[in-house]
Design a protein around this motif. Structure first.
Motif, mmCIF file in Angstrom:
data_model
loop_
_atom_site.group_PDB
_atom_site.id
_atom_site.type_symbol
_atom_site.label_atom_id
_atom_site.label_comp_id
_atom_site.label_asym_id
_atom_site.label_seq_id
_atom_site.Cartn_x
_atom_site.Cartn_y
_atom_site.Cartn_z
ATOM 1 N N GLN A 193 1.648 -1.886 -3.941
ATOM 2 C CA GLN A 193 3.009 -1.368 -3.809
ATOM 3 C C GLN A 193 3.985 -2.481 -3.422
ATOM 4 O O GLN A 193 5.120 -2.533 -3.918
ATOM 5 N N GLU A 194 3.536 -3.379 -2.553
ATOM 6 C CA GLU A 194 4.415 -4.488 -2.148
ATOM 7 C C GLU A 194 4.702 -5.413 -3.323
ATOM 8 O O GLU A 194 5.824 -5.918 -3.480
ATOM 9 N N ARG A 195 3.697 -5.647 -4.174
ATOM 10 C CA ARG A 195 3.932 -6.487 -5.355
ATOM 11 C C ARG A 195 4.882 -5.814 -6.335
ATOM 12 O O ARG A 195 5.752 -6.465 -6.916
ATOM 13 N N LEU A 215 7.477 -3.644 6.563
ATOM 14 C CA LEU A 215 7.139 -2.469 7.372
ATOM 15 C C LEU A 215 6.620 -1.326 6.507
ATOM 16 O O LEU A 215 5.716 -0.591 6.922
ATOM 17 N N GLY A 216 7.190 -1.173 5.309
ATOM 18 C CA GLY A 216 6.747 -0.104 4.421
ATOM 19 C C GLY A 216 5.289 -0.236 4.049
ATOM 20 O O GLY A 216 4.552 0.755 3.975
ATOM 21 N N GLU A 217 4.849 -1.495 3.822
ATOM 22 C CA GLU A 217 3.431 -1.714 3.509
ATOM 23 C C GLU A 217 2.550 -1.348 4.703
ATOM 24 O O GLU A 217 1.524 -0.662 4.549
ATOM 25 N N LYS A 218 2.953 -1.796 5.901
ATOM 26 C CA LYS A 218 2.157 -1.494 7.090
ATOM 27 C C LYS A 218 2.156 -0.003 7.401
ATOM 28 O O LYS A 218 1.125 0.563 7.767
ATOM 29 N N PRO A 252 3.565 8.917 4.130
ATOM 30 C CA PRO A 252 2.586 9.402 3.150
ATOM 31 C C PRO A 252 2.386 8.397 2.030
ATOM 32 O O PRO A 252 3.274 7.608 1.700
ATOM 33 N N GLU A 253 1.210 8.456 1.418
ATOM 34 C CA GLU A 253 0.858 7.473 0.397
ATOM 35 C C GLU A 253 1.777 7.568 -0.812
ATOM 36 O O GLU A 253 2.074 6.549 -1.450
ATOM 37 N N TRP A 254 2.233 8.796 -1.146
ATOM 38 C CA TRP A 254 3.066 8.933 -2.341
ATOM 39 C C TRP A 254 4.403 8.215 -2.190
ATOM 40 O O TRP A 254 5.029 7.833 -3.187
ATOM 41 N N MET A 255 4.834 7.980 -0.960
ATOM 42 C CA MET A 255 6.091 7.255 -0.760
ATOM 43 C C MET A 255 5.941 5.780 -1.077
ATOM 44 O O MET A 255 6.860 5.150 -1.591
ATOM 45 N N GLY A 256 4.762 5.238 -0.766
ATOM 46 C CA GLY A 256 4.525 3.834 -1.041
ATOM 47 C C GLY A 256 5.559 2.943 -0.387
ATOM 48 O O GLY A 256 5.959 3.136 0.771
ATOM 49 N N VAL A 257 6.034 1.949 -1.163
ATOM 50 C CA VAL A 257 7.085 1.052 -0.691
ATOM 51 C C VAL A 257 8.339 1.205 -1.546
ATOM 52 O O VAL A 257 9.386 0.652 -1.227
ATOM 53 N N TRP A 258 8.230 1.976 -2.629
ATOM 54 C CA TRP A 258 9.353 2.093 -3.558
ATOM 55 C C TRP A 258 10.576 2.720 -2.915
ATOM 56 O O TRP A 258 11.702 2.582 -3.427
#
Length: 360
Positions: free
Chosen positions: A262-264, A310-313, A321-327
């Motif tokens: 997600q970070e990439r 922070l979003g990745e961590k 939640p996982e569906w939010m990811g980092v996007w």
């Protein structure tokens, strides 16, 4: 015209950033070369790999500030006023920037998703191999040089101009569990066929071998003496998440690897999100100065990058939640751009000016 101006500014900003990163990398790697950990040849490869690693991550902010710079200058020269009088509105300005953002986002995706993990993994392997090797070229005259975790300690008085022969050499080594000291006038590194292996060949010196405090102690002079260097054993390189290939992250069920993915993916999305934000941020009145909102843009970008981390961590720690990811970080930035456009439209509308005039 806008695409040309933005791309020219982008090249300048990228060149400055890459030069700063290059200088920092060379200072750090030159210290390793001086310590004998890596060779000059490998240092050049590591510098090139470092440039590839960072290029994908500095392109989005470079494009962001390029648009700010160009539009800020155009607001100063009243070119945007001329555009507006010709019927070119704020939304129309997005068209050339979007055309420039599309190939840049594709380039960032290739650099971050493919080139970045491969270059990082290759750099880790090179540094791991180089640190295990004994190098004459890395010895510093007038200082003690330690190799193989203290197995070899060498002091060099001076080095010949040719670079392959050392003079006034002091060596402390441990071989077969026995410590030894050798003092020699000259020394050089050689690969021998019989017996096979790498040897440090010393000439015209004396050898002291034994354990201090015990009677078993020997002293001998020599004209030529060789110390066998241990064979380099390739150890397993512990790969970090950042060095794993993207194809492996795509098929993984590990939440940490999915967060890395997600970070990439956030890097190419950042090109569009920051571009959308740059246009309203660049808007300024004639009396507000050339780059009235540049400081605000720097602060927003710093917050943006920290939110990506922070979003990745938060994702792999279960905070979000996982569906939010980092996007959601680029998405929130795009929403902020829309709100700024609406606020500017309200602030300069005739209804707002009339209401403000009545209150005054």
């Amino acid at each position: 015209m806008l695409i040309k101006e933005v791309l020219k500014t982008l090249v300048v900003i990228m060149s400055v950033l890459l030069l700063l990163i290059l200088a920092n990398a060379m200072v750090r790697l030159l210290g390793q070369v001086a310590a004998g950990a890596i060779s000059m040849k490998v240092m050049g490869v590591l510098v090139a790999l470092n440039m590839i690693k960072v290029s994908g991550f500095i392109l989005p902010p470079a494009f962001f500030f390029s648009v700010l710079w160009v539009l800020g200058r155009m607001y100063r020269d009243s070119e945007i006023v001329a555009f507006s009088s010709a019927g070119v509105g704020l939304l129309r300005l997005y068209r050339p920037f979007l055309l420039a953002a599309l190939p840049l986002a594709l380039l960032v995706g290739v650099l971050v998703l493919e080139a970045f993990p491969k270059s990082l993994a290759y750099a880790d392997v090179l540094q791991s191999q180089e640190k295990k090797q004994f190098r004459i070229g890395g010895l510093k005259p007038g200082a003690f040089n330690e190799f193989n975790r203290g197995r070899f300690m060498i002091y060099v008085g001076r080095e010949e101009k040719s670079g392959d022969t050392l003079q006034d050499v002091f060596v402390r080594y441990v071989q077969d569990g026995k410590p030894g000291i050798v003092v020699a006038s000259r020394a050089r590194l050689a690969h021998l066929d019989e017996p096979p292996g790498r040897f440090l060949l010393l000439e015209d010196g004396r050898r002291y071998e034994g354990v201090p405090g015990k009677t078993e102690f020997s002293v001998a002079g020599f004209q030529r003496y060789g110390i066998r260097l241990p064979d380099v054993v390739a150890e397993r390189v512990n790969m970090s998440r950042a060095s794993l290939p993207t194809s492996l992250l795509l098929g993984s069920d590990d939440i940490k690897l999915r967060a890395e993915l997600q970070e990439r993916l956030a890097a190419p999305l950042s090109v569009f999100a920051l571009m959308l934000l740059s246009v309203p941020l660049a808007k300024s009145l004639p009396r507000q100065g050339v780059y009235a909102r540049l400081v605000m843009a720097v602060v927003i970008y710093a917050i943006y990058m920290n939110l990506i981390q922070l979003g990745e961590k938060w994702m792999y720690n279960g905070v979000t939640p996982e569906w939010m990811g980092v996007w959601w970080v680029p998405g929130t930035t795009a929403l902020l751009a829309f709100l700024l456009i609406r606020l500017d439209a309200v602030a300069y509308s005739s209804l707002w000016r009339r209401w403000k005039g009545r209150r005054l």
